[in-house]
Design an enzyme around this catalytic site. Structure first.
Site, PDB file in Angstrom:
ATOM      1  N   PHE A 191     -19.919  -2.671 -79.671  1.00 41.10           N
ATOM      2  CA  PHE A 191     -20.913  -3.512 -78.992  1.00 41.10           C
ATOM      3  C   PHE A 191     -20.329  -4.902 -78.778  1.00 41.10           C
ATOM      4  CE2 PHE A 191     -24.485  -6.508 -78.981  1.00 41.10           C
ATOM      5  CZ  PHE A 191     -25.263  -5.949 -77.980  1.00 41.10           C
ATOM      6  N   GLY A 192     -20.342  -5.367 -77.528  1.00 39.02           N
ATOM      7  CA  GLY A 192     -19.855  -6.708 -77.190  1.00 39.02           C
ATOM      8  C   GLY A 192     -21.004  -7.589 -76.749  1.00 39.02           C
ATOM      9  N   TYR A 193     -21.038  -8.812 -77.275  1.00 38.91           N
ATOM     10  CA  TYR A 193     -22.145  -9.722 -76.936  1.00 38.91           C
ATOM     11  C   TYR A 193     -21.635 -11.054 -76.382  1.00 38.91           C
ATOM     12  CZ  TYR A 193     -20.642 -11.340 -81.522  1.00 38.91           C
ATOM     13  OH  TYR A 193     -19.866 -11.776 -82.580  1.00 38.91           O
ATOM     14  N   GLY A 194     -20.306 -11.171 -76.289  1.00 37.64           N
ATOM     15  CA  GLY A 194     -19.719 -12.428 -75.817  1.00 37.64           C
ATOM     16  C   GLY A 194     -18.874 -12.177 -74.588  1.00 37.64           C
ATOM     17  N   SER A 195     -17.594 -12.531 -74.677  1.00 42.19           N
ATOM     18  CA  SER A 195     -16.732 -12.354 -73.505  1.00 42.19           C
ATOM     19  C   SER A 195     -16.632 -10.884 -73.088  1.00 42.19           C
ATOM     20  CB  SER A 195     -15.335 -12.928 -73.772  1.00 42.19           C
ATOM     21  OG  SER A 195     -14.764 -12.277 -74.877  1.00 42.19           O
ATOM     22  N   GLU A 203      -9.503 -10.579 -82.987  1.00 41.36           N
ATOM     23  CA  GLU A 203     -10.679 -11.169 -83.640  1.00 41.36           C
ATOM     24  C   GLU A 203     -10.419 -11.537 -85.096  1.00 41.36           C
ATOM     25  OE1 GLU A 203     -12.683 -12.011 -81.610  1.00 41.36           O
ATOM     26  OE2 GLU A 203     -12.303 -10.659 -79.945  1.00 41.36           O
TER      27      GLU A 203
HETATM   28  C1  BEZ Z   1     -17.619 -10.089 -77.792  1.00 45.02           C
HETATM   29  O1  BEZ Z   1     -18.616  -9.498 -77.726  1.00 45.02           O
HETATM   30  O2  BEZ Z   1     -17.089 -10.483 -76.799  1.00 45.02           O
HETATM   31  C2  BEZ Z   1     -17.048 -10.371 -79.118  1.00 45.02           C
HETATM   32  C3  BEZ Z   1     -17.554 -11.398 -79.836  1.00 45.02           C
HETATM   33  C4  BEZ Z   1     -16.995 -11.672 -81.063  1.00 45.02           C
HETATM   34  C5  BEZ Z   1     -15.957 -10.916 -81.540  1.00 45.02           C
HETATM   35  C6  BEZ Z   1     -15.493  -9.852 -80.795  1.00 45.02           C
HETATM   36  C7  BEZ Z   1     -16.034  -9.580 -79.570  1.00 45.02           C
END
Ligand code: BEZ
Length: 192
Positions: free
Chosen positions: A24-28, A99
């Site tokens: 699951f990705g919540y950022g980039s 990460e």
């Molecule tokens: C992301 O969802 O892009 C993400 C955020 C923090 C760590 C790894 C991925």
């Protein structure tokens, strides 16, 4: 906890236990993916919220001048939108390295719809990691983002791309949009 979480992450889950592996990705990861994946789907996780509370020394900042990137904080009743990627276990070599600055892999329930869900993995930098910066006002966070850049580029692009991607998905995120508005004010001030 040391900054480099790669070793810890390798020990956290036995990836062979999953019949399918979902990240699951919540950022980039909502707007840019740098690994191969089998399929992707919009999804949500429950009881977590996005926050620009994690320091970035290796992507959007430097050790001397860390940027600010996202992590998740627990929040009952909340839902966090993101993108879920079905991947093979070998991508975690790359992701754990990318990460490594304080993020740990957690197992989480990922909802594709109210009736369809799976268990997957998400990277979270909690308050115990050394890169955690914690809360500040939207203006202070925007100022730090404005001034920061690192090997992965300008910190401001991370925020602006994310905000645009959320809008593309019709997702409202008060925290992200408030900091975006402050950043845009600061950029206008720079030009006036
Ligand atoms: C992301 O969802 O892009 C993400 C955020 C923090 C760590 C790894 C991925």
């Amino acid at each position: 906890m040391p900054h480099d979480t790669q070793k810890l992450n390798k020990q956290r889950q036995d990836l062979t236990q999953f019949s399918e592996i979902w990240l699951f990705g919540y950022g980039s990861l909502i707007y840019k993916v740098d690994f191969p994946f089998i399929t992707s789907r919009p999804a949500t996780i429950k009881h977590w919220e996005r926050r620009f509370w994690q320091g970035s020394h290796d992507h959007r900042g430097t050790p001397e001048a860390p940027g600010r990137v996202l992590t998740l904080v627990p929040k009952p009743e909340s839902e966090c939108f993101g993108m879920a990627y079905q991947v093979t276990d070998d991508v975690f070599e790359h992701l754990d390295h990318r990460e490594k600055n304080g993020y740990l892999r957690h197992e989480v329930e990922i909802f594709f719809t109210s009736e369809e869900q799976t268990v997957g993995l998400v990277y979270i930098g909690d308050e115990h990691n050394e890169a955690f910066l914690g809360p500040e006002s939207a203006t202070t966070i925007a100022q730090q983002i404005l001034e920061s850049r690192g090997p992965s580029g300008e910190n401001r692009d991370y925020l602006l791309n994310l905000a645009n991607a959320l809008r593309d998905h019709n997702v409202y995120d008060a925290h992200v949009f408030e900091i975006e508005a402050e950043l845009k004010k600061l950029i206008r001030l720079e030009w006036s």
